[in-house]
Design an enzyme around this catalytic site. Structure first.
Site, PDB file in Angstrom:
ATOM      1  N   GLU A 242     -27.765  19.469  12.443  1.00 42.38           N
ATOM      2  CA  GLU A 242     -28.051  18.064  12.087  1.00 42.38           C
ATOM      3  C   GLU A 242     -28.208  17.899  10.574  1.00 42.38           C
ATOM      4  OE1 GLU A 242     -28.407  15.031  13.777  1.00 42.38           O
ATOM      5  OE2 GLU A 242     -27.441  16.141  15.387  1.00 42.38           O
TER       6      GLU A 242
ATOM      7  N   CYS B 191     -22.437  16.621  25.377  1.00 42.65           N
ATOM      8  CA  CYS B 191     -23.777  17.171  25.228  1.00 42.65           C
ATOM      9  C   CYS B 191     -24.004  18.135  26.390  1.00 42.65           C
ATOM     10  CB  CYS B 191     -24.792  16.025  25.265  1.00 42.65           C
ATOM     11  SG  CYS B 191     -26.505  16.609  25.298  1.00 42.65           S
TER      12      CYS B 191
ATOM     13  N   THR C  58     -26.688  19.627  27.187  1.00 41.62           N
ATOM     14  CA  THR C  58     -28.002  19.430  27.802  1.00 41.62           C
ATOM     15  C   THR C  58     -27.952  18.338  28.876  1.00 41.62           C
ATOM     16  OG1 THR C  58     -28.990  20.113  25.711  1.00 41.62           O
ATOM     17  CG2 THR C  58     -30.431  19.000  27.262  1.00 41.62           C
TER      18      THR C  58
ATOM     19  N   CYS D 234     -24.008  24.482  23.737  1.00 44.23           N
ATOM     20  CA  CYS D 234     -24.512  23.267  23.110  1.00 44.23           C
ATOM     21  C   CYS D 234     -23.442  22.844  22.111  1.00 44.23           C
ATOM     22  CB  CYS D 234     -25.829  23.558  22.398  1.00 44.23           C
ATOM     23  SG  CYS D 234     -26.352  22.235  21.275  1.00 44.23           S
ATOM     24  N   THR D 235     -23.086  21.564  22.127  1.00 41.27           N
ATOM     25  CA  THR D 235     -21.970  21.114  21.288  1.00 41.27           C
ATOM     26  C   THR D 235     -22.303  21.120  19.794  1.00 41.27           C
ATOM     27  OG1 THR D 235     -22.667  18.838  21.677  1.00 41.27           O
ATOM     28  CG2 THR D 235     -20.899  19.723  23.083  1.00 41.27           C
ATOM     29  N   HIS D 236     -23.573  21.284  19.460  1.00 37.34           N
ATOM     30  CA  HIS D 236     -23.913  21.442  18.038  1.00 37.34           C
ATOM     31  C   HIS D 236     -23.458  22.820  17.522  1.00 37.34           C
ATOM     32  CE1 HIS D 236     -26.603  17.959  18.474  1.00 37.34           C
ATOM     33  NE2 HIS D 236     -26.803  17.981  17.165  1.00 37.34           N
TER      34      HIS D 236
ATOM     35  N   TYR E 196     -32.502  16.962  22.079  1.00 34.52           N
ATOM     36  CA  TYR E 196     -32.660  16.783  23.522  1.00 34.52           C
ATOM     37  C   TYR E 196     -33.136  18.077  24.197  1.00 34.52           C
ATOM     38  CZ  TYR E 196     -30.172  12.246  23.955  1.00 34.52           C
ATOM     39  OH  TYR E 196     -29.786  10.922  23.904  1.00 34.52           O
ATOM     40  N   GLY E 197     -32.918  19.207  23.527  1.00 41.44           N
ATOM     41  CA  GLY E 197     -33.086  20.513  24.172  1.00 41.44           C
ATOM     42  C   GLY E 197     -34.484  20.844  24.655  1.00 41.44           C
TER      43      GLY E 197
ATOM     44  N   ASP F 198     -23.703  12.051  22.408  1.00 39.98           N
ATOM     45  CA  ASP F 198     -24.510  13.266  22.244  1.00 39.98           C
ATOM     46  C   ASP F 198     -25.837  12.830  21.616  1.00 39.98           C
ATOM     47  OD1 ASP F 198     -25.198  16.037  22.072  1.00 39.98           O
ATOM     48  OD2 ASP F 198     -24.637  16.043  19.963  1.00 39.98           O
ATOM     49  N   SER F 199     -26.727  13.800  21.446  1.00 40.34           N
ATOM     50  CA  SER F 199     -28.004  13.481  20.802  1.00 40.34           C
ATOM     51  C   SER F 199     -27.840  13.268  19.294  1.00 40.34           C
ATOM     52  CB  SER F 199     -28.990  14.623  21.031  1.00 40.34           C
ATOM     53  OG  SER F 199     -28.466  15.818  20.482  1.00 40.34           O
TER      54      SER F 199
HETATM   55  N1  DGL Z   1     -25.600  18.818  21.466  1.00 42.07           N
HETATM   56  C1  DGL Z   1     -26.429  18.791  22.616  1.00 42.07           C
HETATM   57  C2  DGL Z   1     -26.081  19.857  23.590  1.00 42.07           C
HETATM   58  O1  DGL Z   1     -24.897  20.097  23.718  1.00 42.07           O
HETATM   59  C3  DGL Z   1     -27.886  18.465  22.412  1.00 42.07           C
HETATM   60  C4  DGL Z   1     -28.689  19.403  21.593  1.00 42.07           C
HETATM   61  C5  DGL Z   1     -30.089  18.863  21.343  1.00 42.07           C
HETATM   62  O2  DGL Z   1     -30.224  17.701  20.993  1.00 42.07           O
HETATM   63  O3  DGL Z   1     -31.051  19.650  21.503  1.00 42.07           O
HETATM   64  O4  DGL Z   1     -26.887  20.422  24.271  1.00 42.07           O
END
Ligand code: DGL
Length: 266
Positions: free
Chosen positions: A152, A73, A75, A186-188, A42-43, A10-11
């Protein structure tokens, strides 16, 4: 049976929402995790940039001996999943299908929301997955850049004014839609699930890290790639940015923490 480690990337810390479930489902598997924290978020990146980053992450984990990859991730899964298999030569799976399937089986009123990063919303990939399964569903999407930096930084409590404002803003974007189910695309975002549950009161939340982990387990089983070990799996993390802040946030999200953490070049 295959005793090599699985790879997850992931990012940043978001993919740990999938690792936490993989640990519970497959406690014997060794996991190599890559958090590309030098390049998070990454978004807001273009598809071209995402392709380059996804190839680099895939090659890194393949080079460290992974047997299969979970793209934890949303994204990357939405914008360029195909480059992961190509760059690594490994079986791989993203987080879209599992979440779409769960949402289709969960909604009672046929109205589903997708909360994601902006790049994921732009891709329309979740909508395509959902409509391929149940074309009659109404799908509402919103992409936000506000939640990833909070996760984060380990800021996840509704009592934190910045968190409260961000989750309430997200909920306001769905007002009037009547959704009864929301994919955290988004996994965050599952790391902020209690705060999101308050803002989206009465809406069922689908954790794309969790459903992605379930789908990945199915892939490992189908390909005969599961480890014979039933316990004692280790999680080794590689990060392209600072180790301390990653370790701090990871400690909040991953019960038991990481067994080892190392810096790598981005
Ligand atoms: N956790 C990632 C996702 O699922 C990336 C989020 C990011 O870095 O913007 O989209």
């Amino acid at each position: 049976m295959d005793s090599r480690p699985i790879g997850v990337f992931d990012s940043g810390v978001g993919g740990l929402s999938a690792v936490r479930v993989l640990r519970a489902l497959l406690p014997g598997e060794d996991i190599l995790y890559f958090g590309d924290t030098a390049n998070v978020p990454y978004g807001g990146k273009s598809v071209e940039e995402l392709r380059a980053l996804a190839s680099a992450s895939s090659r890194l984990l393949a080079g460290k001996g992974a047997k299969a990859l979970l793209v934890a991730c949303g994204t990357v899964s939405s914008n360029c999943l195909e480059v992961v298999g190509r760059a690594s030569g490994l079986p791989c799976c993203g987080v879209l299908r599992g979440a779409a399937l769960r949402a289709c089986n969960t909604t009672r009123n046929g109205r589903v929301g997708v909360l994601s990063t902006e790049a994921t919303a732009r891709s329309g990939a979740f909508e395509r997955e959902i409509r391929a399964l149940r074309p009659e569903l109404a799908v509402f999407s919103f992409g936000t850049s506000r939640l990833v930096p909070l996760a984060e930084a380990g800021r996840t409590e509704y009592s934190d004014p910045l968190v409260r404002e961000a989750v309430e803003d997200a909920a306001a974007r769905f007002s009037g839609s009547g959704i009864d189910t929301l994919i955290l695309g988004c996994t965050h975002f599952p790391l902020l699930a209690p705060a999101l549950a308050r803002a989206f009161e009465g809406v069922r939340l689908i954790d794309s890290g969790e459903t992605g982990a379930g789908e990945f387990m199915g892939l490992l089983r189908a390909r005969g790639l599961l480890s014979a070990k039933k316990r004692g799996g280790r999680v080794t993390a590689f990060v392209s940015g600072g180790i301390e802040s990653f370790e701090r946030s990871a400690g909040l999200f991953l019960p038991g923490g990481l067994d080892d953490i190392r810096a790598v070049d981005a």
